[in-house]
Motif scaffolding. Structure first.
Motif, PDB file in Angstrom:
ATOM      1  N   ILE A  90      43.866  88.199  21.533  1.00  0.00           N
ATOM      2  CA  ILE A  90      44.024  87.171  22.562  1.00  0.00           C
ATOM      3  C   ILE A  90      42.654  86.772  23.088  1.00  0.00           C
ATOM      4  O   ILE A  90      41.927  87.601  23.643  1.00  0.00           O
ATOM      5  CB  ILE A  90      44.910  87.665  23.717  1.00  0.00           C
ATOM      6  CG1 ILE A  90      46.283  88.103  23.193  1.00  0.00           C
ATOM      7  CG2 ILE A  90      45.058  86.583  24.780  1.00  0.00           C
ATOM      8  CD1 ILE A  90      47.161  88.751  24.250  1.00  0.00           C
ATOM      9  N   ARG A  91      42.300  85.524  22.910  1.00  0.00           N
ATOM     10  CA  ARG A  91      41.006  85.029  23.355  1.00  0.00           C
ATOM     11  C   ARG A  91      41.104  84.178  24.614  1.00  0.00           C
ATOM     12  O   ARG A  91      40.118  83.992  25.320  1.00  0.00           O
ATOM     13  CB  ARG A  91      40.363  84.200  22.228  1.00  0.00           C
ATOM     14  CG  ARG A  91      39.983  85.027  21.015  1.00  0.00           C
ATOM     15  CD  ARG A  91      38.782  85.913  21.322  1.00  0.00           C
ATOM     16  NE  ARG A  91      38.399  86.737  20.186  1.00  0.00           N
ATOM     17  CZ  ARG A  91      38.767  88.000  20.014  1.00  0.00           C
ATOM     18  NH1 ARG A  91      39.541  88.578  20.926  1.00  0.00           N
ATOM     19  NH2 ARG A  91      38.372  88.691  18.969  1.00  0.00           N
ATOM     20  N   ARG A  92      42.301  83.657  24.880  1.00  0.00           N
ATOM     21  CA  ARG A  92      42.453  82.765  26.027  1.00  0.00           C
ATOM     22  C   ARG A  92      43.726  83.113  26.781  1.00  0.00           C
ATOM     23  O   ARG A  92      44.766  83.374  26.185  1.00  0.00           O
ATOM     24  CB  ARG A  92      42.511  81.307  25.562  1.00  0.00           C
ATOM     25  CG  ARG A  92      42.274  80.313  26.685  1.00  0.00           C
ATOM     26  CD  ARG A  92      41.672  79.025  26.191  1.00  0.00           C
ATOM     27  NE  ARG A  92      41.196  78.217  27.312  1.00  0.00           N
ATOM     28  CZ  ARG A  92      40.026  78.367  27.891  1.00  0.00           C
ATOM     29  NH1 ARG A  92      39.190  79.277  27.456  1.00  0.00           N
ATOM     30  NH2 ARG A  92      39.665  77.605  28.912  1.00  0.00           N
ATOM     31  N   GLY A 125      51.382  89.250  19.757  1.00  0.00           N
ATOM     32  CA  GLY A 125      51.206  89.810  18.423  1.00  0.00           C
ATOM     33  C   GLY A 125      50.158  89.103  17.601  1.00  0.00           C
ATOM     34  O   GLY A 125      49.500  89.712  16.747  1.00  0.00           O
ATOM     35  N   GLU A 126      49.967  87.785  17.863  1.00  0.00           N
ATOM     36  CA  GLU A 126      49.058  86.997  17.030  1.00  0.00           C
ATOM     37  C   GLU A 126      47.919  86.358  17.809  1.00  0.00           C
ATOM     38  O   GLU A 126      47.021  85.757  17.215  1.00  0.00           O
ATOM     39  CB  GLU A 126      49.873  85.914  16.303  1.00  0.00           C
ATOM     40  CG  GLU A 126      50.985  86.487  15.431  1.00  0.00           C
ATOM     41  CD  GLU A 126      51.985  85.426  15.009  1.00  0.00           C
ATOM     42  OE1 GLU A 126      51.606  84.244  14.913  1.00  0.00           O
ATOM     43  OE2 GLU A 126      53.160  85.786  14.786  1.00  0.00           O
ATOM     44  N   GLY A 127      47.960  86.466  19.131  1.00  0.00           N
ATOM     45  CA  GLY A 127      46.873  85.920  19.933  1.00  0.00           C
ATOM     46  C   GLY A 127      46.821  84.412  19.987  1.00  0.00           C
ATOM     47  O   GLY A 127      45.773  83.837  20.301  1.00  0.00           O
ATOM     48  N   ARG A 128      47.939  83.746  19.725  1.00  0.00           N
ATOM     49  CA  ARG A 128      47.957  82.285  19.743  1.00  0.00           C
ATOM     50  C   ARG A 128      48.003  81.768  21.183  1.00  0.00           C
ATOM     51  O   ARG A 128      48.576  82.420  22.062  1.00  0.00           O
ATOM     52  CB  ARG A 128      49.162  81.771  18.948  1.00  0.00           C
ATOM     53  CG  ARG A 128      49.034  82.062  17.463  1.00  0.00           C
ATOM     54  CD  ARG A 128      50.358  82.091  16.733  1.00  0.00           C
ATOM     55  NE  ARG A 128      51.048  80.817  16.754  1.00  0.00           N
ATOM     56  CZ  ARG A 128      52.258  80.625  16.206  1.00  0.00           C
ATOM     57  NH1 ARG A 128      52.897  81.644  15.636  1.00  0.00           N
ATOM     58  NH2 ARG A 128      52.838  79.437  16.249  1.00  0.00           N
ATOM     59  N   ASP A 129      47.408  80.629  21.404  1.00  0.00           N
ATOM     60  CA  ASP A 129      47.332  80.050  22.746  1.00  0.00           C
ATOM     61  C   ASP A 129      48.615  79.285  23.037  1.00  0.00           C
ATOM     62  O   ASP A 129      48.746  78.104  22.730  1.00  0.00           O
ATOM     63  CB  ASP A 129      46.126  79.122  22.854  1.00  0.00           C
ATOM     64  CG  ASP A 129      45.907  78.599  24.268  1.00  0.00           C
ATOM     65  OD1 ASP A 129      46.785  78.824  25.135  1.00  0.00           O
ATOM     66  OD2 ASP A 129      44.869  77.959  24.504  1.00  0.00           O
TER      67      ASP A 129
END
Length: 217
Positions: A90-92, A125-129
């Protein structure tokens, strides 16, 4: 039985709580369940475009060490639920309002459970925004939500207002943390409780329901 669940799509404990509720309900296969999910915004002041995840964790928990301990506790709680958290991806940290709008479409289509699982998996699970329209459209396609209904929801002027109103309603009811569960509009409990705890509330609600007098008409 009616079960109302107050939740946020960016709340890892809500993901755990959803799975634990399913485990509890699996032990009472003979009852008819009506689960209704209601928006609760953990971060009502989150900018529309979200913020950097590291900055968010620093502000929320007061440092990387404390944040790591909290996330480790969540990951441990997920054991036995078939959830695998991938927090490092997770970046955001997103604004969750539009993800709740997608779930409003799912509710109208009778696809809430699958859609919510897909939203949780995409983020945790996938870090999608999941604050972006592109990701929400992709999730909608993955679970088979009607494209025209998704587009209509996001074009609706009152869409954001509806989520904010629902969040305000939850706070007015005294809900100040999620997940929160209300069974048959009578018994409530907060937190991602163990399945056996939820099962006791389910049984209590069922017992009360059975004991209600029947009025002849």
């Amino acid at each position: 039985m009616r079960i109302d669940v107050m939740f946020d799509t960016v709340c890892p404990w809500c993901y755990v709580g959803k799975r634990r509720l399913a485990l509890a309900l699996a032990q009472r296969p003979g009852i008819v369940i009506d689960v209704r999910y209601h928006p609760f915004l953990l971060n009502p002041d989150m900018p529309v475009g979200g913020i950097d995840r590291a900055v968010y964790l620093e502000r929320k928990f007061g440092g990387a060490h404390r944040a790591r301990r909290v996330l480790e506790a969540v990951a441990m709680a997920a054991h036995g639920t078939a959830i695998t958290f991938n927090f490092s991806a997770i970046r955001r940290m997103p604004n969750s309002v539009d993800s709740h709008r997608l779930l409003a479409v799912a509710a109208r289509c009778g696809q809430t459970e699958d859609t919510l699982d897909a939203v949780f998996q995409a983020f945790f699970g996938e870090g999608r925004d999941i604050g972006t329209r592109a990701e929400l459209d992709a999730i909608a396609a993955e679970v088979g939500l009607p494209e025209d209904q998704v587009a209509a929801e996001f074009a609706r002027p009152d869409g954001v207002h509806d989520i904010l109103t629902a969040n305000g309603r939850a706070h007015a009811l005294g809900i100040n943390g999620v997940p929160s569960f209300v069974f048959n509009e009578a018994y409530s409990i907060a937190g991602a409780q163990e399945p056996d705890v939820l099962l006791r509330l389910i049984d209590l609600a069922l017992e009360t329901q059975v004991r209600e007098p029947v009025t002849a008409t």
